[in-house]
Motif scaffolding. Structure first.
Motif, PDB file in Angstrom:
ATOM      1  N   GLY A   1       1.044  36.730  -7.500  1.00  0.00           N
ATOM      2  CA  GLY A   1       0.106  37.743  -6.219  1.00  0.00           C
ATOM      3  C   GLY A   1       0.513  38.971  -5.949  1.00  0.00           C
ATOM      4  N   PRO A   2       1.687  39.309  -5.534  1.00  0.00           N
ATOM      5  CA  PRO A   2       2.336  40.549  -5.355  1.00  0.00           C
ATOM      6  C   PRO A   2       1.877  41.654  -6.521  1.00  0.00           C
ATOM      7  CG  PRO A   2       4.123  38.909  -5.035  1.00  0.00           C
ATOM      8  CD  PRO A   2       2.919  38.449  -5.746  1.00  0.00           C
ATOM      9  N   GLY A   3       2.029  41.224  -7.792  1.00  0.00           N
ATOM     10  CA  GLY A   3       1.770  42.279  -8.911  1.00  0.00           C
ATOM     11  C   GLY A   3       0.308  42.555  -8.860  1.00  0.00           C
TER      12      GLY A   3
ATOM     13  N   LEU B   1       2.431  44.171   3.430  1.00  0.00           N
ATOM     14  CA  LEU B   1       1.813  45.081   4.257  1.00  0.00           C
ATOM     15  C   LEU B   1       2.613  46.351   4.286  1.00  0.00           C
ATOM     16  CD1 LEU B   1      -0.765  45.443   6.047  1.00  0.00           C
ATOM     17  CD2 LEU B   1       0.430  44.698   7.715  1.00  0.00           C
ATOM     18  N   VAL B   2       3.933  46.104   4.539  1.00  0.00           N
ATOM     19  CA  VAL B   2       4.839  47.347   4.842  1.00  0.00           C
ATOM     20  C   VAL B   2       4.954  48.015   3.149  1.00  0.00           C
ATOM     21  CG1 VAL B   2       7.182  48.114   5.138  1.00  0.00           C
ATOM     22  CG2 VAL B   2       5.979  46.272   6.632  1.00  0.00           C
ATOM     23  N   SER B   3       5.058  47.496   2.280  1.00  0.00           N
ATOM     24  CA  SER B   3       5.307  48.103   0.920  1.00  0.00           C
ATOM     25  C   SER B   3       3.913  48.915   0.654  1.00  0.00           C
ATOM     26  CB  SER B   3       5.465  47.226  -0.050  1.00  0.00           C
ATOM     27  OG  SER B   3       4.290  46.344  -0.255  1.00  0.00           O
ATOM     28  N   LEU B   4       2.871  48.379   1.145  1.00  0.00           N
ATOM     29  CA  LEU B   4       1.677  49.252   0.914  1.00  0.00           C
ATOM     30  C   LEU B   4       1.436  50.370   1.668  1.00  0.00           C
ATOM     31  CD1 LEU B   4      -1.350  46.267   0.440  1.00  0.00           C
ATOM     32  CD2 LEU B   4      -0.190  48.001  -1.375  1.00  0.00           C
ATOM     33  N   LEU B   5       1.946  50.220   2.880  1.00  0.00           N
ATOM     34  CA  LEU B   5       1.829  51.543   3.795  1.00  0.00           C
ATOM     35  C   LEU B   5       2.863  52.577   3.477  1.00  0.00           C
ATOM     36  CD1 LEU B   5       1.932  49.585   7.522  1.00  0.00           C
ATOM     37  CD2 LEU B   5       0.183  50.843   6.263  1.00  0.00           C
ATOM     38  N   LEU B   6       3.954  52.056   2.629  1.00  0.00           N
ATOM     39  CA  LEU B   6       4.849  53.086   1.948  1.00  0.00           C
ATOM     40  C   LEU B   6       4.334  53.711   0.802  1.00  0.00           C
ATOM     41  CD1 LEU B   6       8.322  51.697   3.090  1.00  0.00           C
ATOM     42  CD2 LEU B   6       7.437  53.669   4.051  1.00  0.00           C
ATOM     43  N   GLY B   7       3.742  52.801   0.015  1.00  0.00           N
ATOM     44  CA  GLY B   7       3.509  53.173  -1.348  1.00  0.00           C
ATOM     45  C   GLY B   7       2.124  53.843  -1.657  1.00  0.00           C
TER      46      GLY B   7
ATOM     47  N   PHE C   1       8.596  48.863  -7.175  1.00  0.00           N
ATOM     48  CA  PHE C   1       9.214  48.845  -6.028  1.00  0.00           C
ATOM     49  C   PHE C   1       8.476  48.024  -5.132  1.00  0.00           C
ATOM     50  CE2 PHE C   1      11.310  53.090  -7.156  1.00  0.00           C
ATOM     51  CZ  PHE C   1      12.293  52.365  -8.145  1.00  0.00           C
ATOM     52  N   GLY C   2       6.875  48.332  -5.361  1.00  0.00           N
ATOM     53  CA  GLY C   2       5.998  47.642  -4.101  1.00  0.00           C
ATOM     54  C   GLY C   2       6.159  46.294  -4.404  1.00  0.00           C
TER      55      GLY C   2
ATOM     56  N   MET D   1       8.341  40.095  -4.079  1.00  0.00           N
ATOM     57  CA  MET D   1       8.864  39.186  -4.821  1.00  0.00           C
ATOM     58  C   MET D   1      10.487  38.696  -4.476  1.00  0.00           C
ATOM     59  SD  MET D   1       7.279  39.596  -8.837  1.00  0.00           S
ATOM     60  CE  MET D   1       7.709  41.564  -8.707  1.00  0.00           C
ATOM     61  N   ALA D   2      10.923  39.853  -3.939  1.00  0.00           N
ATOM     62  CA  ALA D   2      12.620  39.439  -3.625  1.00  0.00           C
ATOM     63  C   ALA D   2      12.342  38.808  -2.243  1.00  0.00           C
ATOM     64  CB  ALA D   2      13.341  40.834  -3.275  1.00  0.00           C
TER      65      ALA D   2
END
Length: 201
Positions: free
Chosen positions: A32-34, A112-118, A156-157, A162-163
């Motif tokens: 899913g994340p990928g 959501l946070v990773s997309l806001l940063l990435g 990283f996103g 996944m982490a």
């Protein structure tokens, strides 16, 4: 129109994958994340080629270069506006796609946070590629320039989510995303402004 096309592409790609993979919940959660991040990257690429092209065609670009205001500031405002129109809707829809892949509430929040940063980093890098290919037909060269530069953001996103799924802290991945955003925010507007001057000359 480009923003709507990018949003529809993002939703369609994210929705088709669960149908193609099947009802295996463990596999859906793992990929899913990928999938969401790759869909976001490709959706961002869709609208990048027209970031400065209309300005070149109607002569607005020459007027911007003659303006007494900072070209770097004008470029930064244009990039921020493009992100708000084209990428912020993708970020808003991403939690729905996360639910389709069975992500937990915490993992969806990290997504959501990773997309806001990435995604701002993707747009900043894409703006540089759009200027370097300004006036050329087709988007293949733009993709060849931008996609390799976006690989760290993609890693990283998706790695942050996944982490989280593995019970590990997502903060190292999110910190790296933030570092990428800071570096590109400092360098890319200046580089885009310089490339715009070369493109007009």
């Amino acid at each position: 129109m480009d923003a709507l096309s990018a949003l529809l592409f993002f939703v369609v790609v994210g929705s088709v994958f669960p149908l193609a993979v099947g009802p295996d919940a463990a596999m859906l959660t793992a990929i899913g994340p990928g999938v969401v991040w790759v869909a976001a990257l490709l959706a961002v690429m869709i609208s990048l080629h027209r970031l400065f092209l209309p300005d070149l065609e109607d002569g607005t670009l020459e007027q911007l270069l003659l303006s007494p205001r900072s070209l770097t500031g004008i470029v930064l405002v244009r990039i921020v506006g493009h992100w708000l129109i084209s990428c912020l809707p993708l970020v808003a829809v991403a939690p729905v796609l996360g639910l389709q892949f069975g992500l937990s509430a915490h993992a969806t929040g990290v997504l959501l946070v990773s997309l806001l940063l990435g995604t701002p980093t993707l747009v900043l890098l894409g703006a540089l590629g759009a200027v370097l290919t300004l006036g050329l037909r087709g988007n293949v060269l733009l993709a060849l320039i931008v996609l390799p530069l976006c690989v760290p953001v993609l890693i990283f996103g998706s790695g942050a989510v996944m982490a989280t799924q593995q019970g590990l802290p997502a903060s190292p991945h999110l910190s790296l995303l933030g570092a990428c955003l800071l570096v590109t925010a400092l360098l890319c507007p200046w580089a885009v402004g310089a490339a715009l001057r070369l493109a007009v000359e």
